[in-house]
Design a protein around this motif. Structure first.
Motif, mmCIF file in Angstrom:
data_model
loop_
_atom_site.group_PDB
_atom_site.id
_atom_site.type_symbol
_atom_site.label_atom_id
_atom_site.label_comp_id
_atom_site.label_asym_id
_atom_site.label_seq_id
_atom_site.Cartn_x
_atom_site.Cartn_y
_atom_site.Cartn_z
ATOM 1 N N ASP A 136 1.032 -1.119 0.258
ATOM 2 C CA ASP A 136 0.540 0.073 -0.037
ATOM 3 C C ASP A 136 0.644 1.200 0.344
ATOM 4 O O ASP A 136 0.467 2.332 -0.699
ATOM 5 C CB ASP A 136 -1.099 -0.266 1.366
ATOM 6 N N ASP A 137 2.480 1.754 0.570
ATOM 7 C CA ASP A 137 2.951 2.461 0.522
ATOM 8 C C ASP A 137 3.912 2.738 -0.859
ATOM 9 O O ASP A 137 3.502 4.186 -1.610
ATOM 10 C CB ASP A 137 4.172 1.984 1.664
ATOM 11 N N SER A 138 3.733 1.812 -1.531
ATOM 12 C CA SER A 138 4.932 1.923 -2.886
ATOM 13 C C SER A 138 3.238 2.518 -3.903
ATOM 14 O O SER A 138 3.801 3.380 -4.615
ATOM 15 C CB SER A 138 4.753 0.669 -3.332
ATOM 16 N N LEU A 139 1.797 1.933 -3.988
ATOM 17 C CA LEU A 139 0.592 2.226 -4.548
ATOM 18 C C LEU A 139 0.007 3.948 -4.358
ATOM 19 O O LEU A 139 0.037 4.403 -4.834
ATOM 20 C CB LEU A 139 0.087 1.148 -4.352
ATOM 21 N N GLY A 140 0.267 3.429 -2.970
ATOM 22 C CA GLY A 140 0.454 5.082 -2.603
ATOM 23 C C GLY A 140 1.905 6.960 -3.007
ATOM 24 O O GLY A 140 1.377 7.862 -3.486
#
Length: 236
Positions: free
Chosen positions: A219-223
């Motif tokens: 989710d961090d990478s996607l954000g």
């Protein structure tokens, strides 16, 4: 992955096939960065107001290089702007006791390679996070600048030397806390380089059977890519 949609496809493939997947931000795995997050959470510089991050270098234009070929992910934002965006999101989250935080507002500007509509050689962005935290980030593949990270608070500021590569193996990290007329250096020494920490963490991930790392979650990478997609639209 060059945008949010591509990264989301990778995450879905990893989840479906039960494969480990981690974005290779080496600084995220180094004790220097972990210590920095601890300092931010400790209120040592009071209420944090602003974060400034810069990552620039100068490369000669070469249409066959990945830096200047749009088919290979050309541009400053994708190559080094991803680091500055990732760092300020990490710190904005740490301030609030979270693993990361996404900006609620992104304002970006880019300088394009002459005769190109899609290759940004220099870019800056202003970000707003919850609780009024502001950040300014910049990146470039055609300019020489001080690669730096600075966190400003109501009672002082923190400066970090080599925020992206971190301190070399066996050498102390350069975390400096400025308060009034005093400067305190926080020593963080690791026997490994940032890349060694990254490789070790990925090996541990595979051996544990987990799919994502606690230091760099999906989710961090996607954000990060979602925010970068907005930043890059300034070049359209």
């Amino acid at each position: 992955a060059m945008d949010f949609a591509e990264a989301q496809s990778m995450v879905e493939a990893a989840r479906t096939n039960q494969c480990a997947l981690t974005e290779a931000f080496r600084y995220r795995f180094h004790p220097q960065t972990h210590k920095l997050c601890e300092l931010v959470q400790s209120d040592i510089i009071g209420t944090i107001r602003q974060i400034h991050a810069s990552f620039c270098f100068s490369a000669p234009p070469d249409p066959t290089s990945r830096l200047f070929d749009p088919n290979l992910g050309a541009g400053a934002i994708l190559d080094v702007g991803c680091y500055s965006m990732s760092m300020v999101r990490l710190l904005a989250g740490a301030i609030r006791g979270k693993e990361f935080e996404n900006p609620v507002r992104v304002q970006g500007m880019t300088e394009l390679l002459p005769d190109s509509k899609h290759v940004d050689t220099s870019a800056v962005a202003n970000l707003q996070f919850p609780d009024g935290i502001l950040a300014q980030i910049r990146c470039g593949v055609g300019s020489v600048a001080r690669n730096s990270l600075e966190i400003e608070g109501s009672e002082g500021r923190i400066e970090i030397s080599a925020p992206w590569s971190c301190s070399p193996a066996g050498e102390p990290a350069g975390i400096r806390i400025h308060k009034s007329d005093s400067v305190e250096t926080v020593a963080v020494v690791s026997p490994w380089s940032a890349m060694a920490h990254e490789a070790s963490a990925f090996a541990d991930l595979i051996h544990s059977g987990a799919l994502e790392s606690r230091w760099m979650r999906w989710d961090d990478s996607l954000g990060n890519l979602a925010a970068m997609d907005i930043w890059r639209t300034a070049a359209d």
